[in-house]
Design an enzyme around this catalytic site. Structure first.
Site: not given
Length: 310
Positions: A138, A141-142
Site C-alpha cells: 500500500c 499507507c506507507d
C-alpha cells in the site's frame, strides 16, 4: 430455538475498521450487535505496524492497538463478540442464518458484511520476513516512510501504475517490475507512468529474492527469456499484483462482481434486502482504514433505518 442457536437484531461479519465502526454505531443505537470477528480478528490492521494516516493520532498508532481501541469502544456500548469464522450463510429468508465454526448458529434480523480483503503477495520467504520492514502492498499507507529512496513496484496493472506514480512524490526513482512483455494497465495509466521522469520499467522479469536482513536493501531479479540474474539496490518493495476479497462464503447468497467484491446499491445495500456491506469486501478502490470505518458507520445507520421500517 434449540441449544447452540441465538437470535440477534444485527450480526456483523468481520472485525476490521468497517466491522468495528458498524458495531459501535449499532451498539449506540441500542441494537446490541453481535460481531462474528473472524480468526484472526482485526483484519489487515493486525499486520500493520505504524498507522500515521488515521485521524486523531498525530503521533501515529500501531495497527493492533487501533483495533483493540475500536473493539473496546464498541463493547462499552454493548457490542458482543464471537471470535470465530462464518462457514455458511442463508440469506434466502428472514431471519437470516449464519453458521459458525464452533459457536453454533446465529439468526439475525439484519447482517452487515465487513470481511475485508487481503493483498496478493509474491510468496517469497524473504518477502514475508521483510513485511513492514521495507515490503508493503500500500503506497498510500506507507509511501511517506520512503523519502529519498529508490523503490521497486511489482505489477503490470492500473494499481501498479497508480502505486508507482504516487511513490514518485517521495522516492528518487521507481522501477516497475513486470513478468510479461506488455502491461495490463489502461492506456492512460501506461502513458502517465511511461512519461514520468522518475519511473523506469523492467519487463519479462520476476523478483527471485528480496535482499536485506532487518530492512530491504535490494532485489534479486531474473530475466525470464534469458535466465540472467541481476541485483537492483533499492530501499523498498511495493507489491501491486491485486487483492482478494474475503467473500467466498457469501457466493450465491448476495451478488458479487467478477473479482468477488460485494455489489452494493444505494450506498451500502446489497442485492438482498436487510443485508449490507462495508469496507474492503466491497471497496476495491480506496482500501483505507478510514474509508472502511466511514462505510461501517453508513452500513450501521442503513441497517438501523431498515429495521425501523420493517
Amino acid at each position: 430455538m434449540s441449544d447452540g442457536e441465538r437470535r440477534v437484531q444485527v450480526a456483523i461479519v468481520g472485525s476490521g475498521p468497517a466491522g468495528l465502526t458498524a458495531a459501535l454505531y449499532a451498539a449506540r443505537g441500542q441494537l446490541r450487535p453481535l460481531v462474528i470477528s473472524g480468526v484472526p480478528a482485526g483484519g489487515q490492521l493486525l499486520i500493520t505496524t505504524d498507522v500515521e494516516n488515521y485521524p486523531g493520532f498525530p503521533d501515529g498508532i500501531q495497527g493492533p492497538e487501533l483495533v483493540d481501541l475500536m473493539r473496546r469502544q464498541a463493547a462499552k456500548f454493548g457490542a458482543e463478540y464471537i471470535d470465530d469464522n462464518v462457514t455458511r450463510v442463508d440469506f434466502g429468508q428472514r431471519p437470516f442464518t449464519l453458521w459458525t465454526g464452533s459457536n453454533g448458529i446465529v439468526h439475525a434480523d439484519t447482517v452487515i458484511l465487513a470481511t475485508g480483503a487481503s493483498a496478493r503477495w509474491l510468496g517469497l520467504p524473504s518477502e514475508d520476513r521483510l513485511k513492514n520492514h521495507g515490503v508493503s502492498a500500500c503506497a498510500t499507507c506507507d509511501g511517506f516512510f520512503f523519502k529519498g529512496k529508490e523503490l521497486v513496484v511489482v505489477g503490470g496493472g492500473d494499481s501498479a501504475m497508480e502505486e508507482a506514480l504516487f511513490l514518485t512524490n517521495f522516492a528518487t526513482h521507481v522501477t516497475i517490475i513486470h513478468r510479461k512483455g506488455d502491461l495490463r494497465a489502461s492506456q492512460v495509466m501506461q502513458h502517465r507512468a511511461r512519461n514520468h521522469p522518475k519511473i523506469s520499467f523492467s519487463f519479462d522479469t520476476v523478483v527471485e529474492e528480496i535482499l536485506g536482513t532487518e530492512k530491504v536493501e535490494g532485489v534479486r531479479l531474473k530475466h525470464l527469456p534469458t535466465g540472467a540474474s541481476s541485483v537492483l539496490p533499492v530501499g523498498g518493495v511495493f507489491v501491486a499484483i491485486g487483492h482478494d476479497p474475503a467473500t467466498a462464503v457469501f457466493r450465491g447468497a448476495v451478488d458479487l462482481n467478477a473479482e468477488g467484491y460485494v455489489k452494493v446499491r444505494e450506498h451500502t445495500r446489497t442485492s438482498v434486502e436487510g443485508v449490507f456491506a462495508a469496507g474492503d469486501a466491497h471497496d476495491h478502490r480506496y482500501r483505507q482504514a478510514v474509508t472502511a470505518a466511514g462505510m461501517g458507520c453508513m452500513a450501521a445507520m442503513d441497517a438501523e433505518r431498515w429495521l425501523s421500517e420493517q
